[in-house]
Scaffold this active site. Structure first.
Site, PDB file in Angstrom:
ATOM      1  CB  THR A   1      -6.753  -3.671 -12.450  1.00 60.26           C
ATOM      2  OG1 THR A   1      -6.827  -3.886 -13.859  1.00 60.26           O
ATOM      3  CG2 THR A   1      -5.362  -3.201 -12.075  1.00 60.26           C
TER       4      THR A   1
ATOM      5  N   GLY B   1      -3.675 -17.328 -23.124  1.00 60.65           N
ATOM      6  CA  GLY B   1      -3.942 -16.068 -22.432  1.00 60.65           C
ATOM      7  C   GLY B   1      -4.582 -15.016 -23.327  1.00 60.65           C
TER       8      GLY B   1
ATOM      9  CB  SER C   1      -9.859 -13.938 -23.815  1.00 61.16           C
ATOM     10  OG  SER C   1      -9.367 -13.345 -22.690  1.00 61.16           O
ATOM     11  CB  SER C   2      -9.586 -19.448 -26.498  1.00 53.16           C
ATOM     12  OG  SER C   2      -9.118 -20.080 -25.337  1.00 53.16           O
TER      13      SER C   2
ATOM     14  CD  GLU D   1     -13.820 -18.126 -17.819  1.00 61.35           C
ATOM     15  OE1 GLU D   1     -14.321 -17.648 -18.852  1.00 61.35           O
ATOM     16  OE2 GLU D   1     -12.602 -18.325 -17.677  1.00 61.35           O
TER      17      GLU D   1
ATOM     18  CG  ASP E   1     -10.467 -11.969 -20.266  1.00 59.69           C
ATOM     19  OD1 ASP E   1      -9.860 -10.885 -20.197  1.00 59.69           O
ATOM     20  OD2 ASP E   1     -10.033 -13.031 -19.793  1.00 59.69           O
TER      21      ASP E   1
HETATM   22  C1  GAF Z   1      -7.518 -13.429 -16.899  1.00 61.18           C
HETATM   23  C2  GAF Z   1      -8.907 -13.167 -16.327  1.00 61.18           C
HETATM   24  F1  GAF Z   1      -9.838 -13.904 -17.020  1.00 61.18           F
HETATM   25  C3  GAF Z   1      -9.257 -11.691 -16.399  1.00 61.18           C
HETATM   26  O1  GAF Z   1     -10.500 -11.468 -15.780  1.00 61.18           O
HETATM   27  C4  GAF Z   1      -8.167 -10.841 -15.749  1.00 61.18           C
HETATM   28  O2  GAF Z   1      -8.226 -10.939 -14.347  1.00 61.18           O
HETATM   29  C5  GAF Z   1      -6.794 -11.235 -16.278  1.00 61.18           C
HETATM   30  O3  GAF Z   1      -6.569 -12.628 -16.190  1.00 61.18           O
HETATM   31  C6  GAF Z   1      -5.676 -10.527 -15.545  1.00 61.18           C
HETATM   32  O4  GAF Z   1      -5.736  -9.165 -15.786  1.00 61.18           O
HETATM   33  O5  GAF Z   1      -7.509 -13.132 -18.263  1.00 61.18           O
END
Ligand code: GAF
Length: 391
Positions: A35, A123, A125-126, A159, A171
């Protein structure tokens, strides 16, 4: 868990000087998946796994970056930062330096020592953790004041434009703004946010499927494209909309015939997921645990069927979790196509949950999962080793 004193010793041994330490956490998303890049709502929490960066400034424009995770060093000049090269990890710290400089934050050269404890490629977010911790370290060692919203945005730019991954803002934002014991409701359009207390007696349990399907990043970009296509086509009848955030479910149904079937399904996921995030926040506020569980389940189904961002292993992991006593809810978390599920589990049931889920997942797939229990943590901090406090 990384020991900051040991990190400082390692820094001294490598670079011969004292250093300052910053750390930034990974995250788990409770609800609100795919989202963020649709200007929508998300509800992540920062977790107690961090990327740690020890740094000291230099008198030139050179960056020397060593990572303990791969035992590798890269050197770069701030005047000629380039994203060329096959090795992926240096692109994160160098990309952040590039984005900061481009935004007019003149940096001094620096020696950096990076130690990450967020499981890589899972998944959680490292990448946001390394970006935010490096950004904070570079700003601090160059004498800049850190504005967390600006830092989150610049890390996302790094990024998107330097690393080449089209992620949203979730993230990096929660890695900057997380709060212990709280989830963070973020409006990804205005960047207004609210901290929402997590209920007592419930733990965040993260189950790592240990698989990462290679199609992940290309499918991610495809999904973004499908959402954009949906907006473009809906605009023929709804010229005022800018993103799926602006479309109601009733409008989507009325204009269904404008959209190819798959694009319709992608839009339905995003629109329904935005509503679930708001409902989940209300449920959290009134302590309505059952509703939160139901919303997590619906979110997973929608991601599996409408958004097609799940995979067999994630589906299996949630199914197994749902069979366990004490579980409130379970769903995939993050971009999908592998990685982790997030589970809310009653504290008294956590140990049994971990054992049962690990045994059953292993029996069905032959893969031993990793299972992490984490409180919601604070966002990026400077760590003062002398007083053992975060500042
Ligand atoms: C990854 C992306 F980095 C986030 O920005 C987000 O879109 C997510 O996927 C899905 O919700 O973590």
């Amino acid at each position: 868990m990384i020991n900051p004193n040991q990190l400082l010793q390692a820094f001294h041994k490598r670079y011969g000087s004292p250093a300052t330490i910053h750390r930034a956490p990974g995250r788990v998303n409770l609800i609100g998946e795919h989202t963020d890049y649709n200007d929508g709502f998300v509800l992540p929490a920062a977790i107690e796994f961090y990327c740690w960066v020890a740094a000291a400034s230099r008198h030139d424009r050179k960056l020397v970056v060593h990572t303990e995770n791969f035992d590798e060093t890269v050197e770069a000049n701030l005047d000629s930062l380039s994203s060329a090269g096959k090795n992926p990890w240096p692109k994160y710290p160098l990309g952040v330096a590039w984005a900061l400089e481009r935004a007019g934050k003149r940096l001094s050269g620096a020696n950096l020592l990076i130690a990450g404890e967020v499981p890589l490629g899972s998944g959680l977010s490292s990448s946001a953790a390394i970006e935010v911790a490096t950004g904070a370290a570079l700003l601090h060692s160059s004498g800049h004041v850190i504005d967390r919203i600006e830092l989150a945005k610049l890390c996302q730019q790094a990024e998107n434009e330097f690393v080449g991954a089209r992620c949203g803002i979730m993230d990096q934002f929660v890695s900057c703004h997380g709060r212990a014991g709280h989830a963070l409701l973020l409006d990804c359009r205005s960047l207004a946010f609210e901290l929402v207390e997590l209920p007592a007696g419930i733990q965040l349990v993260i189950c790592n499927t240990m698989v990462k399907h290679e199609l992940g990043s290309s499918e991610y970009n495809l999904r973004r494209g499908e959402c954009e296509e949906g907006v473009r086509k809906l605009r023929a009848r709804l010229p005022e909309i800018r993103a799926l955030r602006d479309v109601s479910m009733a409008q989507l149904e009325v204009h269904r015939r404008l959209l190819p079937e798959k694009v319709f399904a992608r839009c339905r996921h995003v629109i329904s997921e935005n509503a679930r995030v708001r409902d989940a926040v209300q449920a959290l506020k009134r302590g309505d645990i059952r509703s939160i569980g139901a919303l997590m389940r619906d979110s997973h189904r929608s991601l599996r069927d409408d958004y097609e961002a799940s995979c067999i292993e994630l589906d299996m992991m949630t199914e197994i979790a749902e069979e366990q006593p004490g579980v409130v809810g379970s769903r995939m978390t993050g971009g999908g196509f592998g990685g982790c599920t997030v589970n809310l589990v009653g504290t008294a049931s956590v140990e049994t949950f971990k054992q049962n889920v690990a045994a059953e997942y292993c029996a069905r797939t032959g893969i031993s999962p990793e299972i992490y229990v984490s409180g919601a943590s604070d966002g990026m901090q400077r760590v003062d080793v002398n007083t053992d406090r975060s500042v």
